[in-house]
Design a protein around this motif. Structure first.
Motif, mmCIF file in Angstrom:
data_model
loop_
_atom_site.group_PDB
_atom_site.id
_atom_site.type_symbol
_atom_site.label_atom_id
_atom_site.label_comp_id
_atom_site.label_asym_id
_atom_site.label_seq_id
_atom_site.Cartn_x
_atom_site.Cartn_y
_atom_site.Cartn_z
ATOM 1 N N GLN A 240 0.730 -1.360 -0.015
ATOM 2 C CA GLN A 240 0.052 0.079 0.107
ATOM 3 C C GLN A 240 0.761 1.218 0.064
ATOM 4 O OE1 GLN A 240 -3.424 0.131 2.663
ATOM 5 N NE2 GLN A 240 -3.226 -1.922 3.143
ATOM 6 N N LEU A 241 2.019 0.912 -0.135
ATOM 7 C CA LEU A 241 3.028 2.376 0.098
ATOM 8 C C LEU A 241 2.808 3.269 1.230
ATOM 9 C CD1 LEU A 241 3.422 3.223 -3.564
ATOM 10 C CD2 LEU A 241 5.011 1.736 -2.296
ATOM 11 N N LYS A 242 2.358 2.461 2.425
ATOM 12 C CA LYS A 242 1.939 3.213 3.633
ATOM 13 C C LYS A 242 3.084 3.587 4.344
ATOM 14 C CE LYS A 242 -1.883 1.751 5.193
ATOM 15 N NZ LYS A 242 -3.176 1.036 5.826
ATOM 16 N N LYS A 243 3.133 4.863 5.066
ATOM 17 C CA LYS A 243 4.045 5.298 6.083
ATOM 18 C C LYS A 243 4.439 4.228 7.167
ATOM 19 C CE LYS A 243 5.292 9.758 6.394
ATOM 20 N NZ LYS A 243 5.151 10.956 6.723
ATOM 21 N N ILE A 244 5.166 3.882 7.480
ATOM 22 C CA ILE A 244 5.638 3.166 8.746
ATOM 23 C C ILE A 244 6.772 3.660 9.475
ATOM 24 C CG2 ILE A 244 4.552 1.196 7.848
ATOM 25 C CD1 ILE A 244 7.310 -0.251 7.360
ATOM 26 N N SER A 245 6.678 3.318 10.668
ATOM 27 C CA SER A 245 7.925 3.610 11.705
ATOM 28 C C SER A 245 7.971 2.425 12.540
ATOM 29 C CB SER A 245 7.523 5.047 12.527
ATOM 30 O OG SER A 245 8.653 5.053 13.323
ATOM 31 N N LEU A 246 8.967 1.851 12.698
ATOM 32 C CA LEU A 246 9.322 0.737 13.028
ATOM 33 C C LEU A 246 10.544 0.741 14.365
ATOM 34 C CD1 LEU A 246 9.054 -1.875 10.232
ATOM 35 C CD2 LEU A 246 7.375 -1.178 11.838
ATOM 36 N N GLU A 247 10.161 0.706 15.626
ATOM 37 C CA GLU A 247 11.001 0.713 16.426
ATOM 38 C C GLU A 247 11.153 -0.581 17.279
ATOM 39 O OE1 GLU A 247 13.030 0.385 19.534
ATOM 40 O OE2 GLU A 247 11.620 1.396 20.634
ATOM 41 N N LEU A 248 12.169 -1.271 16.901
ATOM 42 C CA LEU A 248 12.144 -2.929 17.261
ATOM 43 C C LEU A 248 13.131 -3.109 18.419
ATOM 44 C CD1 LEU A 248 12.131 -3.792 13.487
ATOM 45 C CD2 LEU A 248 10.345 -3.355 15.048
ATOM 46 N N GLY A 249 13.719 -4.316 18.244
ATOM 47 C CA GLY A 249 14.688 -4.796 19.340
ATOM 48 C C GLY A 249 15.742 -4.268 19.458
ATOM 49 N N ARG A 271 22.034 -1.045 36.690
ATOM 50 C CA ARG A 271 20.651 -0.488 36.392
ATOM 51 C C ARG A 271 20.571 -0.877 34.877
ATOM 52 N NH1 ARG A 271 18.396 4.448 35.406
ATOM 53 N NH2 ARG A 271 20.357 5.512 35.780
ATOM 54 N N SER A 272 21.599 -0.388 34.169
ATOM 55 C CA SER A 272 21.485 -0.401 32.701
ATOM 56 C C SER A 272 21.314 -1.915 32.191
ATOM 57 C CB SER A 272 22.730 0.166 31.993
ATOM 58 O OG SER A 272 23.846 -0.593 32.167
ATOM 59 N N ALA A 273 21.853 -2.792 32.900
ATOM 60 C CA ALA A 273 21.518 -4.014 32.461
ATOM 61 C C ALA A 273 20.212 -4.762 32.907
ATOM 62 C CB ALA A 273 22.921 -5.015 32.872
ATOM 63 N N PHE A 274 19.905 -4.293 34.090
ATOM 64 C CA PHE A 274 18.613 -5.037 34.830
ATOM 65 C C PHE A 274 17.519 -4.328 35.064
ATOM 66 C CE2 PHE A 274 22.493 -7.449 36.192
ATOM 67 C CZ PHE A 274 22.426 -8.495 35.440
ATOM 68 N N GLN A 275 17.401 -2.706 34.677
ATOM 69 C CA GLN A 275 16.321 -2.161 35.149
ATOM 70 C C GLN A 275 14.886 -2.998 34.328
ATOM 71 O OE1 GLN A 275 16.495 1.991 35.624
ATOM 72 N NE2 GLN A 275 14.527 2.177 34.202
ATOM 73 N N ASN A 276 13.772 -2.816 35.280
ATOM 74 C CA ASN A 276 12.530 -3.501 34.661
ATOM 75 C C ASN A 276 12.731 -5.137 34.271
ATOM 76 O OD1 ASN A 276 9.722 -3.118 34.179
ATOM 77 N ND2 ASN A 276 10.201 -3.008 32.001
ATOM 78 N N SER A 277 13.547 -5.595 35.012
ATOM 79 C CA SER A 277 13.729 -6.926 34.983
ATOM 80 C C SER A 277 14.565 -7.200 33.279
ATOM 81 C CB SER A 277 12.657 -7.979 34.998
ATOM 82 O OG SER A 277 12.389 -7.795 36.338
ATOM 83 N N GLY A 278 15.374 -6.329 32.907
ATOM 84 C CA GLY A 278 15.760 -6.342 31.371
ATOM 85 C C GLY A 278 14.816 -6.270 30.453
ATOM 86 N N GLN A 279 13.711 -5.799 30.765
ATOM 87 C CA GLN A 279 12.596 -5.645 29.745
ATOM 88 C C GLN A 279 12.309 -4.225 29.112
ATOM 89 O OE1 GLN A 279 9.015 -8.781 31.189
ATOM 90 N NE2 GLN A 279 9.903 -7.188 32.596
ATOM 91 N N ILE A 280 13.508 -3.688 28.720
ATOM 92 C CA ILE A 280 13.830 -2.501 28.177
ATOM 93 C C ILE A 280 14.538 -2.795 26.903
ATOM 94 C CG2 ILE A 280 14.247 -0.083 28.151
ATOM 95 C CD1 ILE A 280 14.027 -0.304 31.297
ATOM 96 N N CYS A 281 14.216 -2.321 25.620
ATOM 97 C CA CYS A 281 14.930 -2.273 24.411
ATOM 98 C C CYS A 281 16.198 -1.734 24.532
ATOM 99 C CB CYS A 281 14.278 -1.895 23.195
ATOM 100 S SG CYS A 281 13.827 -0.286 23.082
ATOM 101 N N LEU A 282 16.420 -0.845 25.541
ATOM 102 C CA LEU A 282 17.739 0.073 25.534
ATOM 103 C C LEU A 282 18.776 -0.615 26.643
ATOM 104 C CD1 LEU A 282 16.077 3.373 25.372
ATOM 105 C CD2 LEU A 282 17.310 2.300 23.515
ATOM 106 N N CYS A 283 18.348 -1.536 27.360
ATOM 107 C CA CYS A 283 19.453 -2.120 28.276
ATOM 108 C C CYS A 283 20.582 -2.819 27.723
ATOM 109 C CB CYS A 283 18.463 -3.422 28.942
ATOM 110 S SG CYS A 283 17.350 -2.933 30.558
ATOM 111 N N GLY A 284 21.696 -2.386 28.509
ATOM 112 C CA GLY A 284 23.002 -3.161 27.963
ATOM 113 C C GLY A 284 23.200 -4.389 28.433
ATOM 114 N N SER A 285 22.900 -5.529 27.461
ATOM 115 C CA SER A 285 22.710 -6.689 27.848
ATOM 116 C C SER A 285 24.090 -7.572 27.486
ATOM 117 C CB SER A 285 21.667 -7.584 27.188
ATOM 118 O OG SER A 285 21.817 -7.339 25.846
ATOM 119 N N ARG A 286 24.947 -6.527 26.838
ATOM 120 C CA ARG A 286 26.338 -7.452 26.392
ATOM 121 C C ARG A 286 27.474 -6.262 27.041
ATOM 122 N NH1 ARG A 286 28.121 -7.163 20.914
ATOM 123 N NH2 ARG A 286 26.198 -5.724 20.432
ATOM 124 N N LEU A 287 27.867 -6.765 28.050
ATOM 125 C CA LEU A 287 29.106 -6.000 28.779
ATOM 126 C C LEU A 287 30.320 -6.223 28.069
ATOM 127 C CD1 LEU A 287 27.423 -6.349 32.165
ATOM 128 C CD2 LEU A 287 28.070 -4.249 31.492
#
Length: 475
Positions: A240-249, A271-287
């Motif tokens: 449909q050539l529809k505008k989309i914005s995708l903020e993913l993992g 905190r950057s690794a575990f805030q909200n039990s890691g359920q944030i797409c911005l968490c730093g899971s690779r140290l």
């Protein structure tokens, strides 16, 4: 037992098919609400309402739309505690996190884009080919699809710029955490928000999300969620050539250099690794840690993470609550089991939690390389890995390993290095000596499997408008 309905055309409405689905509290897994289980018929009703409301809403001056958003923000602020309690119960997040960060951020989203409604303007160009001016006009009825991890925070992050730009909205919150979006719909009706301007339809992705994306009167879709669902939306909207914005993992790296002030910033690093039990797409899971400090860092980080208080999200002392659902709990525990099979050495956690509810204790793993699934695939739980590096080149190679490109953190006192690394990291957001510090004027988004497009500030206002250039011949 609460009954959570759609909000369509300013009114609470049950699903037209009569269906309901259960909503569970993650802390004890009990069903506490039933949710309208919508389908294509509800989507059609909501799109019709949004389409009817659009001419009047889009004709308002920016200052008038701003006033409505400010009124909604003030009403939300007056109910902050009730919304924080609801968010904590619905998603299992610690009450302190909901009260101090997430509901205030939802209020800030509404207020920020209220101001943006009065600031977006046309552009003018002259002296080359006549006099040109560019209008930025609203699209019409648009769709927003928001996730379960930051329910009201990201719900408002989408609806606010869409409304500020003059569009009407059909919003689909996650069916896993629908409570605060429903409460906001009720609050909007209570303050007299114009009917049909903001519509909320509940249900699953296949039964509500897909008909919404495919609807010919929906002019744009803004989505935050998993990469797999984002790819599905792109496939549906593309013809449909529809505008989309995708903020993913994200599978975000945290680079810790030996010269950094990491000892004094250990709380932020944990905190950057575990805030909200890691359920944030911005968490730093690779140290990624420079080898000269690796052993000391490993011991200090493990000890600080082990001290995190896991428990009842309603308890003021709790740092980490449960995961959001049985399905997500099963996914995260399967990833932990896979890390063990891959040969990971567990420094912390890894065993089944003895608590009731969908709890997973913090997990820290070393001994896995950049090609392991544990270091390449998003887990989205309280699971972090440690890898050592010897120099800047190796740090950069490890950070850029993988297909995601959302965020990265650099911890160093050497600002030349920081700027040099920031320019070469494959990430849409780079934090230097901090984490999750957000100026809402800045573009937000990632690359690769982390998404398409940018949100925030004028980027969001541009997405939700169409540019029209007008050229006038001059003598």
């Amino acid at each position: 037992m609460l009954s959570l309905t759609h909000w369509i055309d300013g009114q609470p409405q049950a699903a037209r098919n009569g269906g309901w689905r259960a909503v569970h509290a993650p802390a004890d897994t009990r069903e506490y609400a039933r949710l309208a289980d919508g389908d294509e018929a509800d989507v059609e009703a909501a799109v019709q309402a949004a389409t009817r409301a659009w001419p009047a809403w889009s004709s308002l001056r920016g200052s008038e739309r701003a006033a409505w958003l400010e009124r909604l923000a003030s009403a939300l602020e007056s109910r902050l505690e009730a919304f924080a309690q609801a968010e904590s119960r619905d998603g299992g997040k610690p009450i302190r996190l909901a009260r101090q960060i997430e509901i205030p951020r939802a209020i800030a989203n509404l207020r920020f884009f209220a101001h943006a409604a009065t600031q977006i303007g046309s552009e003018a160009h002259h002296g080359e080919a006549g006099l040109n001016y560019t209008l930025r006009q609203p699209l019409g009825a648009v769709a927003t699809i928001s996730p379960w991890n930051l329910p009201l925070y990201l719900f408002t992050w989408k609806i606010a710029p869409a409304l500020a730009a003059g569009n009407t909205v059909v919003a689909k919150p996650s069916e896993v955490t629908p409570l605060t979006a429903t409460m906001l719909g009720e609050l909007a009706a209570e303050i007299g928000f114009p009917a049909g301007v903001l519509n909320i339809v509940h249900g699953t992705g296949p039964r509500v999300g897909e008909p919404l994306v495919l609807h010919p009167r929906i002019k744009a879709v803004s989505f935050t969620g998993s990469t797999g669902v984002g790819q599905r939306i792109a496939a549906l909207a593309g013809p449909q050539l529809k505008k989309i914005s995708l903020e993913l993992g994200g599978k975000n790296p945290t680079l810790v250099f030996a010269d950094s002030d990491w000892r004094n910033q250990l709380d932020t690093l944990v905190r950057s690794a575990f805030q909200n039990s890691g359920q944030i797409c911005l968490c730093g899971s690779r140290l990624l840690v420079e080898r000269a400090i690796y052993d000391e860092f490993r011991e200090a980080f493990s000890a600080r993470a082990a001290a995190l208080r896991v428990g009842d999200p309603a308890d003021e002392a709790t740092d980490l609550g449960p995961l959001v659902s049985q399905a997500h709990h099963d996914k995260v525990t399967a990833c932990i089991a896979r890390a063990r099979i891959e040969g990971g050495r567990f420094l912390l956690g890894g065993e089944a939690s003895a608590r009731g509810g969908w709890f997973v204790e913090p997990v820290l793993i070393e001994g896995l390389g950049p090609d392991s699934a544990s270091n390449r695939e998003e887990i989205f739980g309280p699971v972090a890995t440690l890898q050592a590096f010897d120099d800047d080149a190796q740090a950069l190679a490890l950070a850029n390993a993988g297909d995601y490109g959302l965020a990265a953190m650099i911890w160093t006192r050497d600002l030349d290095r920081a700027h040099r690394m920031a320019a070469r990291l494959r990430a849409g957001i780079v934090w230097i000596n901090t984490w999750l510090m957000r100026d809402l004027r800045t573009p937000f988004g990632g690359m690769g499997r982390s998404g398409l497009g940018r949100e925030g500030g004028m980027e969001a206002m541009r997405f939700f408008t169409e540019a029209r250039n007008v050229c006038i011949a001059t003598g």
